[in-house]
Design a protein around this motif. Structure first.
Motif: not given
Length: 233
Positions: A149-157
């Motif tokens: 839940p609430g996965y962190d997508y900060r590395g996604l480009t």
């Protein structure tokens, strides 16, 4: 019951100092953009191999990793057990190994790959894109979201194209909308999301849960090909 020999494996590749297995499908031309295809909770079944072949026929060099180590099933309770017992860290390593394998493979062109995932694999497609940064340029989840839940997508480009079902009790449209907002807020990438008047797994022509919809599957397939060719070449 799970079939320990049912997987459509035809290739072995390195994974974090060990070995992983999968299904490799090269394009007729001999080379093309790399594409990781991630299985549903049934395992690396004939359906996933056939989907990989379809992508390969459209010009992609495709690798579908076997995240269950050879087991497949057509039973929902057994599939749920296989998913529950799957070591998530090992699956993540094997998916990373699949990206490594394609980027180094002579048949795969470009310096980034795409990833397409179905159901369980749809969630993994988004996780892999966030995990691998600019090594994944395109992510296409079909009716799947990360289990955290609430996965962190900060590395996604990567650019994201999502396909979801309006009649999906497991993944309500509100959860998809929330995930899309989180992806955009974390990465600056606004996902392209489509909802279909269908049920979960509407792309799976094995129709294991009775929701295969050939009309909506054809629409999603055309959109996916256009998107992947637009991003990957």
């Amino acid at each position: 019951m799970a079939d320990p020999g049912g997987s459509r494996q035809n290739v072995t590749f390195p994974s974090n100092g060990g070995e992983a297995h999968g299904y490799l499908a090269p394009p007729p031309s001999g080379s093309g953009p790399g594409l990781v295809v991630v299985q549903e909770w049934w395992g690396l079944t004939s359906h996933i191999a056939e989907m990989s072949d379809r992508f390969a026929a459209e010009g992609f060099t495709v690798l579908a990793p076997d995240l269950y180590g050879g087991a497949t099933t057509h039973d929902k309770e057994e599939a749920a057990r296989l998913l529950q017992e799957m070591p998530v860290e090992r699956a993540a390593r094997d998916l990373r190994g699949a990206v490594d394998f394609l980027l180094e493979h002579p048949a795969a062109t470009g310096d980034a790959v795409g990833v397409v995932g179905f159901c369980m694999g749809g969630g993994f497609a988004l996780v892999l894109a966030a995990q691998e940064g600019d090594r994944v340029a395109a992510a296409v989840p079909f009716y799947g979201l990360p289990r955290v839940p609430g996965y962190d997508y900060r590395g996604l480009t990567a650019q994201v194209l999502g396909h979801y079902a309006e009649q999906d009790a497991g993944i309500p449209m509100s959860a998809v909308d929330e995930a899309a907002e989180r992806i955009e807020a974390a990465s600056g990438r606004k996902p392209e999301i489509h909802f279909y008047p269908a049920g979960h797994a509407f792309m799976n022509d094995e129709n294991l849960i009775g929701t295969y919809d050939p009309e909506q599957a054809a629409i999603a397939w055309r959109r996916t090909l256009a998107f992947l060719h637009g991003v990957l070449g």
